[in-house]
Design an enzyme around this catalytic site. Structure first.
Site, PDB file in Angstrom:
ATOM      1  N   THR A  87       0.874  -1.175   0.000  1.00 30.14           N
ATOM      2  CA  THR A  87       0.000   0.000   0.000  1.00 30.14           C
ATOM      3  C   THR A  87       0.909   1.223   0.000  1.00 30.14           C
ATOM      4  O   THR A  87       1.655   1.435   0.956  1.00 30.14           O
ATOM      5  CB  THR A  87      -0.893   0.019   1.256  1.00 30.14           C
ATOM      6  OG1 THR A  87      -1.641  -1.194   1.314  1.00 30.14           O
ATOM      7  CG2 THR A  87      -1.858   1.197   1.201  1.00 30.14           C
ATOM      8  N   LYS A 162      -7.891   1.297  -3.057  1.00 27.48           N
ATOM      9  CA  LYS A 162      -7.531   0.874  -1.689  1.00 27.48           C
ATOM     10  C   LYS A 162      -7.751   2.017  -0.685  1.00 27.48           C
ATOM     11  O   LYS A 162      -8.332   1.818   0.379  1.00 27.48           O
ATOM     12  CB  LYS A 162      -6.063   0.426  -1.690  1.00 27.48           C
ATOM     13  CG  LYS A 162      -5.436   0.229  -0.327  1.00 27.48           C
ATOM     14  CD  LYS A 162      -5.702  -1.122   0.241  1.00 27.48           C
ATOM     15  CE  LYS A 162      -5.142  -1.244   1.657  1.00 27.48           C
ATOM     16  NZ  LYS A 162      -5.480  -2.483   2.291  1.00 27.48           N
ATOM     17  N   LYS A 237      -1.827   4.995   8.637  1.00 26.79           N
ATOM     18  CA  LYS A 237      -1.042   5.105   7.392  1.00 26.79           C
ATOM     19  C   LYS A 237      -1.974   5.300   6.188  1.00 26.79           C
ATOM     20  O   LYS A 237      -1.766   6.187   5.367  1.00 26.79           O
ATOM     21  CB  LYS A 237      -0.203   3.831   7.209  1.00 26.79           C
ATOM     22  CG  LYS A 237       0.489   3.751   5.865  1.00 26.79           C
ATOM     23  CD  LYS A 237       1.078   2.378   5.561  1.00 26.79           C
ATOM     24  CE  LYS A 237       1.503   2.314   4.099  1.00 26.79           C
ATOM     25  NZ  LYS A 237       2.093   1.049   3.705  1.00 26.79           N
TER      26      LYS A 237
HETATM   27  P1  NAD Z   1       6.103  -5.649   7.200  1.00 26.51           P
HETATM   28  O1  NAD Z   1       6.776  -4.456   7.795  1.00 26.51           O
HETATM   29  O2  NAD Z   1       5.849  -6.853   8.050  1.00 26.51           O
HETATM   30  O3  NAD Z   1       6.914  -6.137   5.895  1.00 26.51           O
HETATM   31  C1  NAD Z   1       7.622  -5.290   5.020  1.00 26.51           C
HETATM   32  C2  NAD Z   1       8.954  -5.987   4.734  1.00 26.51           C
HETATM   33  O4  NAD Z   1       9.645  -5.234   3.719  1.00 26.51           O
HETATM   34  C3  NAD Z   1       9.873  -6.048   5.960  1.00 26.51           C
HETATM   35  O5  NAD Z   1      10.200  -7.397   6.210  1.00 26.51           O
HETATM   36  C4  NAD Z   1      11.082  -5.203   5.560  1.00 26.51           C
HETATM   37  O6  NAD Z   1      12.297  -5.698   6.073  1.00 26.51           O
HETATM   38  C5  NAD Z   1      11.030  -5.313   4.049  1.00 26.51           C
HETATM   39  N1  NAD Z   1      11.714  -4.221   3.349  1.00 26.51           N
HETATM   40  C6  NAD Z   1      11.631  -2.894   3.574  1.00 26.51           C
HETATM   41  N2  NAD Z   1      12.395  -2.201   2.697  1.00 26.51           N
HETATM   42  C7  NAD Z   1      12.988  -3.146   1.907  1.00 26.51           C
HETATM   43  C8  NAD Z   1      13.907  -3.081   0.824  1.00 26.51           C
HETATM   44  N3  NAD Z   1      14.364  -1.901   0.376  1.00 26.51           N
HETATM   45  N4  NAD Z   1      14.315  -4.242   0.259  1.00 26.51           N
HETATM   46  C9  NAD Z   1      13.850  -5.434   0.701  1.00 26.51           C
HETATM   47  N5  NAD Z   1      12.987  -5.565   1.738  1.00 26.51           N
HETATM   48  C10 NAD Z   1      12.569  -4.445   2.322  1.00 26.51           C
HETATM   49  O7  NAD Z   1       4.720  -5.096   6.587  1.00 26.51           O
HETATM   50  P2  NAD Z   1       3.449  -5.967   6.137  1.00 26.51           P
HETATM   51  O8  NAD Z   1       2.464  -6.013   7.250  1.00 26.51           O
HETATM   52  O9  NAD Z   1       3.916  -7.224   5.484  1.00 26.51           O
HETATM   53  O10 NAD Z   1       2.815  -4.972   5.058  1.00 26.51           O
HETATM   54  C11 NAD Z   1       3.376  -4.848   3.767  1.00 26.51           C
HETATM   55  C12 NAD Z   1       2.491  -3.906   2.963  1.00 26.51           C
HETATM   56  O11 NAD Z   1       1.171  -4.414   2.899  1.00 26.51           O
HETATM   57  C13 NAD Z   1       2.386  -2.494   3.551  1.00 26.51           C
HETATM   58  O12 NAD Z   1       2.423  -1.562   2.495  1.00 26.51           O
HETATM   59  C14 NAD Z   1       1.042  -2.517   4.260  1.00 26.51           C
HETATM   60  O13 NAD Z   1       0.445  -1.223   4.341  1.00 26.51           O
HETATM   61  C15 NAD Z   1       0.247  -3.437   3.356  1.00 26.51           C
HETATM   62  N6  NAD Z   1      -0.851  -4.140   4.023  1.00 26.51           N
HETATM   63  C16 NAD Z   1      -0.667  -4.725   5.235  1.00 26.51           C
HETATM   64  C17 NAD Z   1      -1.741  -5.372   5.840  1.00 26.51           C
HETATM   65  C18 NAD Z   1      -1.569  -6.047   7.187  1.00 26.51           C
HETATM   66  O14 NAD Z   1      -2.588  -6.390   7.798  1.00 26.51           O
HETATM   67  N7  NAD Z   1      -0.352  -6.259   7.673  1.00 26.51           N
HETATM   68  C19 NAD Z   1      -2.991  -5.424   5.202  1.00 26.51           C
HETATM   69  C20 NAD Z   1      -3.137  -4.857   3.943  1.00 26.51           C
HETATM   70  C21 NAD Z   1      -2.058  -4.200   3.354  1.00 26.51           C
END
Ligand code: NAD
Length: 291
Positions: A87, A162, A237
């Site tokens: 997102t 979204k 966010k």
């Molecule tokens: P998270 O923080 O658990 O995972 C993100 C991952 O990206 C981390 O492991 C981090 O180390 C990695 N990362 C960051 N920068 C990086 C880079 N330059 N190279 C490689 N890896 C990198 O977050 P999440 O909960 O998995 O969410 C991911 C996305 O999905 C977000 O944008 C969030 O808004 C969206 N989202 C999350 C949910 C939820 O319930 N968790 C629901 C819908 C959407």
């Protein structure tokens, strides 16, 4: 397919695992040391992306997406699919898509709804923006990781869908919590209010499926001491992204703005951090109307 997957966090790891379970070859990379069963580990984003049929990203925000795109686009095979499920702000999604198209790739912005449960169970909803050809390439993967994929339009349309959805969700959760606090003040039993509203014109997903009042309605995070679920800071966010986009588009969104400032207050000055977004009910239980 031969798939690169960058960003193996709470969402990315189970999504990548589902692609492996469906028989695809997946090579993953994350900044932190993460291993996912069946996913080959690449030492860099470039290594995960080089020569793949499709590269997927699941990253925290637009800045991370832009940084990864700069790293991987020069090494990706021409005609490769680039599916970003993070997102992010609409402007970053559109800028990265343009950069990818200029490099000869097929980009799709495809944020998801359904949370970690949906990612694990393969029941996410994907809202996608990009060309017909790019969507067609990504669709079989959406079918593995999710139960529905909607092609919303050109690049950025997935992110737009979204944030519109989540602006409605945030504002609706707040007013649902307000209504429970008002019912309390009026001596109206919470269960009775649920019985009426859930079958009347005030019904909503937040009332009917995700009721913020413990012990009322189907099981939800409120019944588990507001353990997320969908964390309040993630809601904040998305509400910030909605206000940023509303500013860019010149759209008047007063309730979206109010929802953003209430969640900012709840997460940054209240006790919302790390709790489900429905814990907002407790803010209204504690605070009374100012005279
Ligand atoms: P998270 O923080 O658990 O995972 C993100 C991952 O990206 C981390 O492991 C981090 O180390 C990695 N990362 C960051 N920068 C990086 C880079 N330059 N190279 C490689 N890896 C990198 O977050 P999440 O909960 O998995 O969410 C991911 C996305 O999905 C977000 O944008 C969030 O808004 C969206 N989202 C999350 C949910 C939820 O319930 N968790 C629901 C819908 C959407």
């Amino acid at each position: 397919m031969d798939i690169g997957f960058i960003g193996l966090g709470n969402m990315g790891a189970p999504m990548a695992a589902n692609l492996v379970a469906a028989g695809h070859r997946v090579t993953g990379h994350d900044l932190s040391d993460v291993t996912v069963d069946g996913v080959a580990v690449a030492g860099s984003a470039g290594e995960a992306a080089r020569g793949r049929d499709v590269v997927m990203t699941m990253l925290p925000d637009g800045a991370a997406l832009r940084a990864v795109a700069d790293d991987i686009l020069p090494v990706m095979a021409s005609g490769c699919g680039f599916v970003d499920c993070s997102t992010v702000d609409v402007a970053s999604a559109r800028a990265v898509a343009e950069q990818a198209m200029a490099a000869g790739m097929l980009p799709v912005d495809a944020p998801v709804s359904g949370g970690v449960g949906g990612a694990t169970g393969g029941t996410l909803t994907f809202m996608a923006g990009g060309s017909e050809a790019a969507f067609a390439l990504a669709e079989p993967l959406f079918a593995i990781m999710g139960q529905k994929a909607v092609h919303c339009g050109d690049s950025g349309a997935g992110q737009a869908a979204k944030i519109c959805n989540n602006m409605i969700l945030g504002a609706t959760m707040i007013v649902t919590c307000e209504a429970f606090a008002l019912a309390d003040g009026l001596g109206l039993d919470r269960q009775k209010m649920f019985d009426v509203v859930s079958t009347s014109s005030g019904y909503s997903w937040t009332m009917n499926a995700y009721c913020p009042a413990p012990g009322v309605g189907p099981s939800s995070p409120s019944d588990n001491d507001y353990t997320p679920g969908f964390a309040a800071e993630l809601m904040l966010k998305d509400l910030r992204l909605a206000q940023q986009a509303a500013g860019d588009a010149g759209a008047d969104t007063p309730l979206g703005a109010a929802a953003m400032s209430l969640y900012a207050d709840f997460v940054e000055s209240g006790d919302g951090l790390g709790r489900d977004f429905s814990a907002m009910l407790q803010r209204f239980e504690k605070r009374r109307r100012s005279p």
